[in-house]
Design an enzyme around this catalytic site. Structure first.
Site, PDB file in Angstrom:
ATOM      1  N   HIS A  52       0.481  -1.256   0.100  1.00 22.03           N
ATOM      2  CA  HIS A  52       0.259  -0.096   0.095  1.00 22.03           C
ATOM      3  C   HIS A  52       0.799   1.189   0.199  1.00 22.03           C
ATOM      4  CE1 HIS A  52       0.843   0.787   4.190  1.00 22.03           C
ATOM      5  NE2 HIS A  52       0.709  -0.603   4.531  1.00 22.03           N
TER       6      HIS A  52
ATOM      7  N   CYS B 276       4.083  -4.729   6.568  1.00 26.26           N
ATOM      8  CA  CYS B 276       3.658  -4.430   5.132  1.00 26.26           C
ATOM      9  C   CYS B 276       4.724  -4.000   4.239  1.00 26.26           C
ATOM     10  CB  CYS B 276       2.545  -3.392   5.111  1.00 26.26           C
ATOM     11  SG  CYS B 276       0.816  -4.150   5.591  1.00 26.26           S
TER      12      CYS B 276
END
Length: 323
Positions: free
Chosen positions: A120, A133
């Site tokens: 992301h 992440c």
């Protein structure tokens, strides 16, 4: 399909990461944190593979085996490391808020595991800083969101890696009788073919060839739908690797290859597999057509039975059950 025993997983991660690192990644201009390059015109169509290098803090995007983009990233910090492995995108959302860190915005989220690992947009300080992440520059995250989809493949390695590709088309899942023109005496596969497509009727296929088991396993959308014995030519040494089927227009297609043996990919690895293994005609008939562009096939010398599976280290195309 989380593979396999930890010793193999560590070797596999190192091999995939290092086996091809002498290629173009070492010759490209270094990017500053937050910078990226985007050249989709280099390859307008075909299946997309994204490779993330943790040590280099870089991501590379390949379409039909050609690099079309690269970008700086920020992966997991110490104690919250990003897992290495080969994953499929499970879920995508333009505007997403973290389920783990309440209130944390995750624009252009593309989920890799149901346990909290995703790609992301986010801050890129130039070093690993996330909770696991993969953070991307905002503009790059928007662009890559546009070329990936649910089921697209993302390989996360330690060191920089770049796929090679097999120039000669090869029909890997062929029956024994189809080998008659070869000089190799491949024994007939011994065992029962299992084919249960009703367990998963949609989504991407992935195939595991375990030379140790002398068995092929077929998954669809993370659910095992079939398996078959396979014959291996005596004295042969079919290669290991992560293979992705590429587009070939109206003609036969070739394969993109990530090495598993730590050496440079040379020759025709897909053809070597095709020439040295065979399957029952029943399996060939049932799997006809599943090796479409974008299909992932993993070939390994390791076993994949209940006693050697692992939930740690290097993950291979295994979405866990959705939480």
């Amino acid at each position: 399909m989380k593979l396999l025993k930890p010793l193999f997983l560590a070797a596999m991660a190192a091999a995939v990461a290092g086996g091809l690192s002498s290629c173009a990644t070492s010759t490209q201009t270094r990017l500053a944190p937050g910078q990226y390059e985007w050249h989709p015109e280099r390859s307008p169509s075909g299946p997309v593979l994204m490779v993330v290098s943790i040590d280099d803090q870089m991501a590379y995007v390949y379409r039909n085996g050609v690099q079309i983009a690269r970008s700086t990233v920020s992966t997991g910090r110490e104690g919250k490391e990003t897992p290495t492995g080969v994953f499929t995108i499970l879920q995508r959302k333009v505007d997403h808020e973290s389920n783990v860190y309440k209130g944390a915005k995750m624009p252009y989220m593309q989920r890799l595991t149901w346990t909290g690992i995703a790609m992301h947009a986010g801050e890129l300080p130039g070093y690993p800083a996330s909770g696991g992440c993969i953070r991307l520059p905002y503009a790059f995250s928007e662009k890559v969101y546009g070329v990936l989809r649910n089921g697209s493949t993302v390989a996360i390695t330690k060191k920089g890696t770049i796929p090679s590709y097999s120039k000669k088309p090869a029909n890997i899942l062929m029956a024994s009788k189809a080998r008659q023109s070869s000089n190799k005496a491949i024994p007939d596969p011994q065992g029962r073919v299992i084919w249960e497509p009703g367990k998963s009727r949609s989504g991407p296929y992935s195939v595991l060839l375990s030379y140790a088991d002398r068995t092929a396993y077929v998954w669809r959308n993370g659910v095992k739908i079939g398996q078959s014995p396979m014959g291996i030519a005596p004295g042969s040494n079919p290669p290991e690797g992560v293979f992705m089927k590429l587009e070939g227009g109206s003609g036969p297609t070739s394969w993109s290859v990530l090495s598993l043996n730590g050496g440079k990919v040379t020759g025709d690895p897909a053809g070597s597999i095709s020439n040295n293994i065979s399957f029952p005609a029943e399996f060939t008939s049932k799997t006809r057509g599943i090796l479409t562009p974008g299909t992932i096939l993993l070939a390994t010398r390791e076993s994949s039975n209940a006693s050697t599976m692992s939930k740690r280290d290097f993950g291979i195309i295994q979405p866990e059950a959705k939480q």
